[in-house]
Design an enzyme around this catalytic site. Structure first.
Site, PDB file in Angstrom:
ATOM      1  N   PHE A 286       0.902  -1.195   0.071  1.00 55.55           N
ATOM      2  CA  PHE A 286      -0.056  -0.238   0.072  1.00 55.55           C
ATOM      3  C   PHE A 286       1.016   1.154  -0.078  1.00 55.55           C
ATOM      4  O   PHE A 286       1.950   1.390   0.631  1.00 55.55           O
ATOM      5  CB  PHE A 286      -0.917   0.122   1.276  1.00 55.55           C
ATOM      6  CG  PHE A 286      -1.872  -1.109   1.596  1.00 55.55           C
ATOM      7  CD1 PHE A 286      -3.084  -0.769   1.015  1.00 55.55           C
ATOM      8  CD2 PHE A 286      -1.670  -2.298   2.043  1.00 55.55           C
ATOM      9  CE1 PHE A 286      -4.004  -1.822   0.959  1.00 55.55           C
ATOM     10  CE2 PHE A 286      -2.563  -3.280   2.153  1.00 55.55           C
ATOM     11  CZ  PHE A 286      -3.800  -3.344   1.684  1.00 55.55           C
ATOM     12  N   ASP A 287       0.483   2.261  -0.677  1.00 58.60           N
ATOM     13  CA  ASP A 287       0.713   3.471  -0.721  1.00 58.60           C
ATOM     14  C   ASP A 287       0.265   3.961   0.703  1.00 58.60           C
ATOM     15  O   ASP A 287      -0.937   3.489   1.330  1.00 58.60           O
ATOM     16  CB  ASP A 287       0.550   4.362  -1.672  1.00 58.60           C
ATOM     17  CG  ASP A 287       0.824   6.075  -1.501  1.00 58.60           C
ATOM     18  OD1 ASP A 287       2.275   6.200  -1.406  1.00 58.60           O
ATOM     19  OD2 ASP A 287       0.090   6.747  -1.540  1.00 58.60           O
ATOM     20  N   LEU A 288       0.763   5.147   1.414  1.00 59.08           N
ATOM     21  CA  LEU A 288       0.122   5.566   2.610  1.00 59.08           C
ATOM     22  C   LEU A 288      -0.466   6.717   2.380  1.00 59.08           C
ATOM     23  O   LEU A 288      -1.812   6.769   2.569  1.00 59.08           O
ATOM     24  CB  LEU A 288       1.427   5.724   3.457  1.00 59.08           C
ATOM     25  CG  LEU A 288       0.967   6.372   4.890  1.00 59.08           C
ATOM     26  CD1 LEU A 288       0.090   5.176   5.565  1.00 59.08           C
ATOM     27  CD2 LEU A 288       2.220   6.648   5.812  1.00 59.08           C
TER      28      LEU A 288
END
Length: 215
Positions: free
Chosen positions: A8-10
């Site tokens: 995941f990107d944040l």
């Protein structure tokens, strides 16, 4: 082959840092270039490393601009950061069902840890790859490859979830499946241009896609 690893990107994907990012960019740009940059310009910067954004304006002064941005960002972090609806529950289910979970972000580690701790998401991720950990940021495949190596994951079993073109391009460059979130500040239609494998209307949609829905 089924997906057992999700990266995941944040910012803009799991946690809503849009107000914080825009405020920090506005503070910095108004200091160095009063009145020259608006909200639309700032949205275009989101997702790439800060230095790259500022270096296009002024390479010699980019380090100072980054420092100004980060000072404002850290000071206002906990006031302006929130978690997107459905994120905590979705990540918790994936964790309980044994999926390998990682964060791959273009942020520095200190602010990544602040965001994960604030939203209590830090308990679910075995690997966090930040800008501090790589030579090449997304869309280069290096950050995703590093995360997969640490998780013992194969590209054909992995998915990258993000809110910017850098996440989708990075996923494709690393030969993994990609999912774009429609709540991106960049706009659903913009991300669709990069042909992600999936578009998530809500984060719980991910559970159906990877076969982790509660029956």
């Amino acid at each position: 082959m089924t997906i057992n690893t999700i990266l995941f990107d944040l910012d803009g994907t799991l946690i809503n840092t849009n107000d914080l990012i825009i405020a920090s960019f506005t503070h910095t740009l108004n200091h160095y270039y009063p009145g020259e940059y608006g909200r639309d310009d700032i949205v275009g910067f989101i997702g790439e490393p800060l230095y790259e954004s500022f270096a296009r304006m002024n390479k010699e002064g980019a380090d100072d601009m980054v420092a100004t941005y980060r000072e404002h960002n850290i000071a206002n972090h906990d006031l302006l950061v929130t978690e997107y609806e459905g994120v905590f529950q979705t990540i918790e289910i994936l964790h309980k069902r044994g999926y390998k979970l990682g964060i791959v972000t273009t942020k520095m580690r200190n602010t990544v840890e602040m965001g994960l701790k604030l939203t209590k998401l830090d308990q679910f991720f075995d690997v966090v790859v930040t800008l501090d950990d790589v030579k090449n940021a997304k869309p280069h495949p290096e950050p995703l490859q590093q995360a997969m190596e640490k998780l013992g994951a194969k590209p054909e079993e992995t998915m990258m979830v993000g809110d910017s073109q850098y996440d989708i391009k990075g996923g494709k460059n690393a030969n993994v499946k990609t999912a774009a979130v429609v709540w991106t500040i960049k706009g659903k239609d913009f991300l669709a241009e990069f042909n992600p494998d999936y578009m998530l209307e809500t984060m719980p949609d991910l559970l159906d896609i990877v076969g982790a829905s509660v029956k």
